[in-house]
Design an enzyme around this catalytic site. Structure first.
Site, PDB file in Angstrom:
ATOM      1  N   THR A 132       0.814  -1.211   0.000  1.00 55.94           N
ATOM      2  CA  THR A 132       0.000   0.000   0.000  1.00 55.94           C
ATOM      3  C   THR A 132       0.853   1.270   0.000  1.00 55.94           C
ATOM      4  OG1 THR A 132      -1.524   1.268   1.380  1.00 55.94           O
ATOM      5  CG2 THR A 132      -0.095  -0.256   2.531  1.00 55.94           C
ATOM      6  N   ASP A 133       0.265   2.359  -0.486  1.00 60.70           N
ATOM      7  CA  ASP A 133       0.972   3.649  -0.433  1.00 60.70           C
ATOM      8  C   ASP A 133       1.031   4.210   0.991  1.00 60.70           C
ATOM      9  OD1 ASP A 133      -1.704   4.367  -0.118  1.00 60.70           O
ATOM     10  OD2 ASP A 133      -1.724   5.853  -1.728  1.00 60.70           O
ATOM     11  N   GLU A 134       0.235   3.614   1.909  1.00 57.21           N
ATOM     12  CA  GLU A 134       0.187   4.165   3.274  1.00 57.21           C
ATOM     13  C   GLU A 134       1.516   4.010   4.008  1.00 57.21           C
ATOM     14  OE1 GLU A 134      -3.265   3.497   5.613  1.00 57.21           O
ATOM     15  OE2 GLU A 134      -4.609   3.510   3.895  1.00 57.21           O
ATOM     16  N   TYR A 157      -2.119  -0.216  10.944  1.00 55.54           N
ATOM     17  CA  TYR A 157      -2.213  -0.926   9.641  1.00 55.54           C
ATOM     18  C   TYR A 157      -0.980  -0.658   8.798  1.00 55.54           C
ATOM     19  CZ  TYR A 157      -3.372  -1.566   4.695  1.00 55.54           C
ATOM     20  OH  TYR A 157      -3.322  -1.908   3.358  1.00 55.54           O
ATOM     21  N   LYS A 161       2.043  -3.149   7.410  1.00 55.45           N
ATOM     22  CA  LYS A 161       2.356  -3.350   5.989  1.00 55.45           C
ATOM     23  C   LYS A 161       3.815  -2.956   5.713  1.00 55.45           C
ATOM     24  CE  LYS A 161       0.016  -4.514   2.999  1.00 55.45           C
ATOM     25  NZ  LYS A 161      -0.346  -5.874   2.469  1.00 55.45           N
TER      26      LYS A 161
END
Ligand code: NAD
Ligand code: DAU
Length: 351
Positions: A132-134, A157, A161
């Site tokens: 993810t870009d997060e 989260y 990741k």
């Protein structure tokens, strides 16, 4: 050697679109969908490929090393595309450990299993981690996330990741596993579990229920149609350079409040309601703890090096998405009532 590709998390939102793409586009591959069927896993997402001769479903948890080894042996797995994860930021705030268990421990378990099973010829096999870009954190200016942007995860989260991405790269460096990682922005489209902003609002507008907007609704996300993400994964899987990272995004930034208003306007039209009716449902609620302000992906690398770009404009993708939810009331009923969780036993209990 015939490819026997293990796709984890294939009963989820993105995984189910990826499985359909691979099963239909590559009849010469065997596709094994490994999924624990948590609340987010729904085999009703995969009705289109249920009977396909190159598709197999295996119910297993990536935290279970014995189950993973058995599945690698049984299907002689040649490659992995790993999507299984706890994916919802709000849930990570109330139960961070669940995210450590699946996203960190589960990923390392899967890496270990692959490393052991492919021992002696690691370079013949690919471990592809979908992320993810997060992991890049939150933007407060008008810059973009590049593949070289330093990791700065802000939620449980995204921390989980980020940790899993680091483990994948550590296995490439330490054990010389052939790996690739992609980091994608927010997906939307059919089969999206209605805890996430867009499907939640579609469902609530339909039922004239409040639309909870966190804070002032000023947070910005970059949205990509889920089938375009599946196409990007296909591209990276086949043409990505081992050891590389690819950012995937929609070149499509929206403030949350503007998306919610767009959904209201489109659904008023489709449902034959007077313009402005659904906007009255907008309810500003307490902000998400540690809410990241803006995500914005620079997807130039995958565009230039691998020739991928989004195929759908946002307006078109949103129309398709709303129409899908309006035409798939049974799917929505099963998800909101929990009945979808019986589907596995109906399908597999007597086999
Ligand atoms: P999802 O929550 O819809 O699906 C996750 C799937 O993983 C479910 O089918 C679930 O049953 C399965 N799963 C969960 N824990 C498991 C475990 N311990 N063992 C085996 N299976 C398990 O998620 P999604 O939105 O489809 O996201 C898929 C992947 O893509 C995730 O890794 C996520 O981090 C990443 N991602 C998602 C987005 C997005 O916008 N949705 C964007 C970028 C990256
Ligand atoms: O950026 C990629 C990520 O996008 C993925 O890695 C995650 O798995 C995926 O869930 C998604 O995370 P977000 O937190 O951005 O998605 P969500 O739909 O939960 O929220 C989108 C924005 O809308 C966010 O700024 C929070 C806000 N929001 C969300 C909900 C559920 C609301 O204002 N109200 C809501 O009820």
């Amino acid at each position: 050697m015939k490819k026997s590709i293990l796709i984890t998390g294939g009963a989820g939102f993105i995984g189910s679109h990826l499985i359909q793409l691979f099963v239909q586009k590559y009849p010469q591959y065997k596709i094994i969908n490994l999924d624990a069927l948590t609340y987010a896993g729904n085999l009703e997402n995969l009705k289109a490929v249920e009977g396909a001769s190159n598709y197999v479903f295996e119910k297993a948890d990536i935290q279970d090393a014995n189950a993973l080894s058995a599945i690698f042996e049984k299907h002689q797995i040649t490659d992995v595309i790993h999507l299984a994860a706890e994916s919802h930021v709000d849930r990570s705030i109330t139960d961070p450990l669940a995210f450590v268990k699946t996203n960190v421990f589960g990923t390392v378990n899967l890496l270990n299993t692959a490393k052991e099973y492919w021992k002696g010829n690691l370079s013949d096999h690919l471990f592809y981690h979908v992320s993810t870009d997060e992991v890049y954190g939150s933007l407060d200016d008008d810059s973009f996330f590049l593949e070289t942007t330093a990791y700065d995860p802000q939620s449980p989260y995204s921390a989980s990741k980020a940790a899993s991405d680091h483990f994948v790269r550590a296995y490439a460096n330490t054990y010389k596993m052939k790996t690739v990682v992609s980091n994608c922005s927010n997906n939307y489209g059919p089969n999206h579990f209605p805890e996430k902003l867009i499907p939640l609002c579609i469902n609530n507008i339909k039922n004239s229920k409040p639309l909870p907007v966190y804070g002032k609704g000023e947070n910005v996300r970059d949205w990509l149609f889920v089938k375009d993400h599946a196409r990007a994964i296909d591209t990276v899987f086949h043409n990505g350079k081992p050891g590389e990272t690819y950012n995937i995004g929609g070149f499509n930034e929206w403030k949350n409040i503007d998306i919610v208003k767009l959904l209201c306007a489109k659904m008023d039209q489709k449902l034959g309601r007077e313009a402005g009716t659904s906007e009255k449902l907008i309810t500003y609620v307490q902000d998400r703890a540690g809410h990241d302000h803006r995500y914005a992906i620079d997807a130039t690398k995958i565009q230039k090096e691998l020739g991928w770009e989004p195929s759908l404009q946002f307006e078109e993708g949103i129309e398709i998405t709303i129409d899908w939810y309006l035409n798939n009331q049974e799917w929505l009923d099963h998800v909101t009532s929990g009945a979808y969780q019986d589907y596995y036993s109906q399908l597999y209990e007597n086999r």
